[in-house]
Motif scaffolding. Structure first.
Motif, PDB file in Angstrom:
ATOM      1  N   ILE A   1      -3.082  18.042  -5.930  1.00  0.00           N
ATOM      2  CA  ILE A   1      -2.079  17.221  -5.262  1.00  0.00           C
ATOM      3  C   ILE A   1      -0.712  17.870  -5.443  1.00  0.00           C
ATOM      4  O   ILE A   1      -0.279  18.115  -6.567  1.00  0.00           O
ATOM      5  N   VAL A   2      -0.042  18.168  -4.315  1.00  0.00           N
ATOM      6  CA  VAL A   2       1.291  18.755  -4.330  1.00  0.00           C
ATOM      7  C   VAL A   2       2.136  17.979  -3.328  1.00  0.00           C
ATOM      8  O   VAL A   2       1.942  18.110  -2.118  1.00  0.00           O
ATOM      9  N   ASN A   3       3.066  17.157  -3.850  1.00  0.00           N
ATOM     10  CA  ASN A   3       3.879  16.264  -3.019  1.00  0.00           C
ATOM     11  C   ASN A   3       2.963  15.412  -2.161  1.00  0.00           C
ATOM     12  O   ASN A   3       2.054  14.803  -2.669  1.00  0.00           O
ATOM     13  N   GLU A   4       3.201  15.358  -0.855  1.00  0.00           N
ATOM     14  CA  GLU A   4       2.300  14.601   0.023  1.00  0.00           C
ATOM     15  C   GLU A   4       1.401  15.549   0.799  1.00  0.00           C
ATOM     16  O   GLU A   4       1.147  15.370   1.986  1.00  0.00           O
ATOM     17  N   SER A   5       0.914  16.546   0.099  1.00  0.00           N
ATOM     18  CA  SER A   5      -0.052  17.465   0.690  1.00  0.00           C
ATOM     19  C   SER A   5      -1.056  17.826  -0.397  1.00  0.00           C
ATOM     20  O   SER A   5      -0.948  17.385  -1.533  1.00  0.00           O
ATOM     21  N   VAL A   6      -2.026  18.621  -0.010  1.00  0.00           N
ATOM     22  CA  VAL A   6      -3.075  18.967  -0.962  1.00  0.00           C
ATOM     23  C   VAL A   6      -3.442  20.437  -0.780  1.00  0.00           C
ATOM     24  O   VAL A   6      -3.547  20.928   0.336  1.00  0.00           O
ATOM     25  N   VAL A   7      -3.577  21.128  -1.900  1.00  0.00           N
ATOM     26  CA  VAL A   7      -4.073  22.502  -1.902  1.00  0.00           C
ATOM     27  C   VAL A   7      -5.572  22.401  -2.124  1.00  0.00           C
ATOM     28  O   VAL A   7      -6.029  21.659  -2.990  1.00  0.00           O
ATOM     29  N   MET A   8      -6.337  23.140  -1.335  1.00  0.00           N
ATOM     30  CA  MET A   8      -7.787  22.983  -1.361  1.00  0.00           C
ATOM     31  C   MET A   8      -8.487  24.318  -1.413  1.00  0.00           C
ATOM     32  O   MET A   8      -8.045  25.285  -0.798  1.00  0.00           O
ATOM     33  N   GLU A   9      -9.581  24.357  -2.151  1.00  0.00           N
ATOM     34  CA  GLU A   9     -10.467  25.516  -2.152  1.00  0.00           C
ATOM     35  C   GLU A   9     -11.889  24.982  -2.047  1.00  0.00           C
ATOM     36  O   GLU A   9     -12.309  24.132  -2.843  1.00  0.00           O
ATOM     37  N   LYS A  10     -12.616  25.455  -1.059  1.00  0.00           N
ATOM     38  CA  LYS A  10     -13.998  25.006  -0.875  1.00  0.00           C
ATOM     39  C   LYS A  10     -14.879  25.570  -1.987  1.00  0.00           C
ATOM     40  O   LYS A  10     -14.712  26.718  -2.399  1.00  0.00           O
ATOM     41  N   LEU A  11     -15.803  24.757  -2.439  1.00  0.00           N
ATOM     42  CA  LEU A  11     -16.785  25.173  -3.445  1.00  0.00           C
ATOM     43  C   LEU A  11     -18.180  25.038  -2.844  1.00  0.00           C
ATOM     44  O   LEU A  11     -19.039  24.329  -3.367  1.00  0.00           O
ATOM     45  N   ASP A  12     -18.404  25.740  -1.732  1.00  0.00           N
ATOM     46  CA  ASP A  12     -19.670  25.629  -0.996  1.00  0.00           C
ATOM     47  C   ASP A  12     -20.879  26.027  -1.835  1.00  0.00           C
ATOM     48  O   ASP A  12     -21.996  25.576  -1.573  1.00  0.00           O
ATOM     49  N   GLU A  13     -20.654  26.876  -2.839  1.00  0.00           N
ATOM     50  CA  GLU A  13     -21.760  27.314  -3.692  1.00  0.00           C
ATOM     51  C   GLU A  13     -22.431  26.141  -4.398  1.00  0.00           C
ATOM     52  O   GLU A  13     -23.606  26.198  -4.742  1.00  0.00           O
TER      53      GLU A  13
ATOM     54  N   TYR B   1       0.828  -1.201   0.000  1.00  0.00           N
ATOM     55  CA  TYR B   1       0.000   0.000   0.000  1.00  0.00           C
ATOM     56  C   TYR B   1       0.867   1.257   0.000  1.00  0.00           C
ATOM     57  O   TYR B   1       0.567   2.220  -0.713  1.00  0.00           O
ATOM     58  N   ALA B   2       1.938   1.257   0.785  1.00  0.00           N
ATOM     59  CA  ALA B   2       2.829   2.426   0.820  1.00  0.00           C
ATOM     60  C   ALA B   2       3.453   2.669  -0.553  1.00  0.00           C
ATOM     61  O   ALA B   2       3.559   3.821  -0.999  1.00  0.00           O
ATOM     62  N   ILE B   3       3.834   1.606  -1.237  1.00  0.00           N
ATOM     63  CA  ILE B   3       4.399   1.745  -2.586  1.00  0.00           C
ATOM     64  C   ILE B   3       3.333   2.250  -3.557  1.00  0.00           C
ATOM     65  O   ILE B   3       3.592   3.145  -4.376  1.00  0.00           O
ATOM     66  N   GLU B   4       2.119   1.686  -3.472  1.00  0.00           N
ATOM     67  CA  GLU B   4       1.025   2.113  -4.342  1.00  0.00           C
ATOM     68  C   GLU B   4       0.711   3.603  -4.139  1.00  0.00           C
ATOM     69  O   GLU B   4       0.540   4.350  -5.106  1.00  0.00           O
ATOM     70  N   LEU B   5       0.662   4.047  -2.887  1.00  0.00           N
ATOM     71  CA  LEU B   5       0.383   5.448  -2.586  1.00  0.00           C
ATOM     72  C   LEU B   5       1.489   6.350  -3.134  1.00  0.00           C
ATOM     73  O   LEU B   5       1.206   7.388  -3.740  1.00  0.00           O
ATOM     74  N   GLU B   6       2.722   5.951  -2.951  1.00  0.00           N
ATOM     75  CA  GLU B   6       3.849   6.734  -3.450  1.00  0.00           C
ATOM     76  C   GLU B   6       3.804   6.851  -4.976  1.00  0.00           C
ATOM     77  O   GLU B   6       4.024   7.940  -5.531  1.00  0.00           O
ATOM     78  N   ASN B   7       3.505   5.756  -5.656  1.00  0.00           N
ATOM     79  CA  ASN B   7       3.393   5.780  -7.122  1.00  0.00           C
ATOM     80  C   ASN B   7       2.226   6.638  -7.586  1.00  0.00           C
ATOM     81  O   ASN B   7       2.326   7.358  -8.579  1.00  0.00           O
ATOM     82  N   TRP B   8       1.099   6.585  -6.858  1.00  0.00           N
ATOM     83  CA  TRP B   8      -0.059   7.397  -7.213  1.00  0.00           C
ATOM     84  C   TRP B   8       0.275   8.871  -7.070  1.00  0.00           C
ATOM     85  O   TRP B   8      -0.110   9.682  -7.914  1.00  0.00           O
ATOM     86  N   ILE B   9       0.974   9.228  -5.997  1.00  0.00           N
ATOM     87  CA  ILE B   9       1.353  10.630  -5.782  1.00  0.00           C
ATOM     88  C   ILE B   9       2.244  11.117  -6.921  1.00  0.00           C
ATOM     89  O   ILE B   9       2.038  12.211  -7.462  1.00  0.00           O
TER      90      ILE B   9
END
Length: 175
Positions: free
Chosen positions: A134-146, A54-62
């Motif tokens: 997706i940016v490295n092992e983090s995520v940039v997010m903007e809410k779309l509450d509308e 799973y760790a390898i799969e996650l790393e490859n997905w990133i």
């Protein structure tokens, strides 16, 4: 490499426990304890292999999805349908989608990876539409509450498209 060390450390503890139980059974002619020790050993080894894969799969997905946009909209079915038919065709970027299908999160991203992304940013919540990058092992997010009101009102899609462009260009303060 920290996640790999964590996997090894947790499995080493399980192997030591299984070895102790096996030795205890061996020293006292306790075949049942020896069998239990062997079963625990097999379970720990299988768990370790699964965690490592799973760790390898996650790393490859990133690596494969660096900088890609994910439209996260697990909401009511009627809202999801309106988003699919009215909003997604207006987005000028290639996006991946995550939404509900009954009680499950489905879409272009595996549910286990979605939960991992939700761990990276605690602002990502179910029933709260958002655009993610997706940016490295983090995520940039903007809410779309509308988007929660898409079924009841006519939305100004330009406001939402500007938010998506803001995330795409990487000028978001919510990380």
């Amino acid at each position: 490499m920290n996640k790999y060390q964590s996997i090894i450390k947790s499995n080493l503890i399980g192997i030591l426990i299984a070895g102790g139980i096996f030795y205890w059974g061996f020293a006292n002619d306790g075949y049942t304890r020896m069998g239990i020790g062997i079963l625990i050993l097999f379970a720990v080894i299988k768990s370790g292999i699964d965690n490592f894969n799973y760790a390898i799969e996650l790393e490859n997905w990133i690596k494969a999805n660096q900088g890609k946009l994910v439209l996260f909209y697990p909401t009511k079915k009627t809202i999801q349908q309106k988003i699919k038919t009215d909003f997604i065709p207006k987005i000028p970027y290639e996006i991946m989608e995550v939404y509900y299908d009954g009680p499950k999160l489905v879409g272009d991203v595996k549910h286990s990876i979605v939960f991992e992304i939700m761990k990276w940013n605690s602002n990502i919540r179910i029933h709260q539409p958002a655009i993610l990058k997706i940016v490295n092992e983090s995520v940039v997010m903007e809410k779309l509450d509308e988007l929660k009101t898409i079924e009841n009102t006519d939305l100004d899609y330009q406001v939402l498209l500007k938010k998506i462009e803001k995330v795409e260009k990487g000028t978001n303060s919510m990380c």
